[in-house]
Design an enzyme around this catalytic site. Structure first.
Site, PDB file in Angstrom:
ATOM      1  N   TYR A 149     101.010  74.965 102.495  1.00  0.00           N
ATOM      2  CA  TYR A 149     100.432  74.577 103.920  1.00  0.00           C
ATOM      3  C   TYR A 149     100.369  75.837 105.236  1.00  0.00           C
ATOM      4  CZ  TYR A 149     105.489  75.475 105.157  1.00  0.00           C
ATOM      5  OH  TYR A 149     106.725  76.243 105.354  1.00  0.00           O
ATOM      6  N   CYS A 150      99.136  75.818 105.434  1.00  0.00           N
ATOM      7  CA  CYS A 150      98.564  77.352 105.723  1.00  0.00           C
ATOM      8  C   CYS A 150      98.587  78.650 105.319  1.00  0.00           C
ATOM      9  CB  CYS A 150      99.575  78.630 107.130  1.00  0.00           C
ATOM     10  SG  CYS A 150      99.031  79.594 107.783  1.00  0.00           S
ATOM     11  N   PRO A 151      97.197  78.357 103.885  1.00  0.00           N
ATOM     12  CA  PRO A 151      97.391  78.930 102.959  1.00  0.00           C
ATOM     13  C   PRO A 151      95.933  79.492 103.208  1.00  0.00           C
ATOM     14  CG  PRO A 151      95.665  77.429 102.986  1.00  0.00           C
ATOM     15  CD  PRO A 151      96.584  77.244 104.064  1.00  0.00           C
TER      16      PRO A 151
END
Length: 280
Positions: A149-151
């Protein structure tokens, strides 16, 4: 580490504001108002470089793009049913999970006359985290973990499993470099919650923005990666020792009088923006 990243850590004085033990009532919007306040005061030269630590309980911090998912209300309902609070932050990035096992650190300093490029801020935080956990003898790499998540290009990982993400906020001549560190708990369970949010909020529809395809096993906590239980308090002690070892003097502090006035204005701003973005 890049030379400028090291220079950012070698401040003559770091004011340390520890908000890691404030408890459940301490809300994420307060943190974003705090960092905006610190950016403005450090950027103006009226306050020293400041390191802030903070923890929020059961809170999903959404990015602006998350608030534009086609079925946002269904995604938010899922979070509510699972007992999670949520806000939309005033900086870039996508959804991240904050809970009592996640230690957040902000390094805030002035950009005055240095022309600090964005990578130097990331390099400074990466160097600090490597120093914090050097005794484990494991390589901490910075590159994008695509299925997290949120790369982002400064995801921190060990053997391809992400445990931290770094972001930056620039405001009025000040820079806040922020990181979340998953100290303990299950990284994959946190990732699964965000995966389910996108599943509900997007529902396979074609969108202009490409939301992450999350593989929960690509995320872990430091306790899982090192095979030893690490608490937020352990992280705090390592943070303070590492910062002291690479910089100058550390002084415990809080907001000064002028900053308190700034904080009230910034908090009102982030609350109104959050309400506007969420339509509530």
């Amino acid at each position: 580490m890049e030379d400028q990243g090291l220079a950012l850590l070698k401040q003559p004085l770091w004011r340390v504001i520890d908000q890691s033990g404030f408890g459940f009532e301490f809300e994420a919007l307060q943190s974003f108002a705090m960092d905006d306040t610190l950016c403005a005061s450090s950027g103006s030269g009226k306050a020293p470089a400041t390191a802030r630590s903070w923890v929020h309980h059961k809170t999903i911090v959404l990015g602006t793009q998350d608030a534009r998912t086609p079925h946002l209300e269904e995604g938010l309902k899922l979070l509510e049913n699972e007992g999670w609070r949520y806000i939309v932050r005033n900086s870039g990035g996508l959804a991240v999970v904050l809970d009592e096992g996640v230690l957040n650190i902000s390094l805030v300093f002035s950009e005055a006359d240095k022309g600090i490029d964005i990578n130097s801020g990331y390099d400074a935080m990466h160097a600090l985290i490597k120093e914090m956990f050097a005794d484990f003898g494991r390589e901490i790499e910075a590159y994008e973990i695509i299925h997290s998540y949120c790369p982002g290009s400064y995801d921190l990982s060990i053997n391809g499993r992400k445990f931290a993400g770094i972001s930056q906020r620039r405001l009025r001549g000040g820079i806040a470099v922020q990181i979340y560190l998953c100290m303990n708990g299950s990284g994959s369970e946190r990732a699964e919650l965000v995966r389910l949010f996108y599943e509900r909020a997007v529902q396979g529809e074609e969108t202009k923005f490409s939301y992450p395809d999350i593989h929960p096993k690509d995320m872990a906590s430091l306790s899982e990666l090192f095979g030893v239980e690490l608490t937020v308090q352990d992280g705090m002690l390592r943070f303070l020792n590492a910062l002291k070892s690479v910089s100058g003097e550390l002084v415990a502090g809080s907001l000064n009088g002028e900053e308190l006035d700034l904080y009230a204005a910034y908090y009102d701003r982030v609350v109104k923006r959050n309400e506007s973005v969420l339509g509530r």
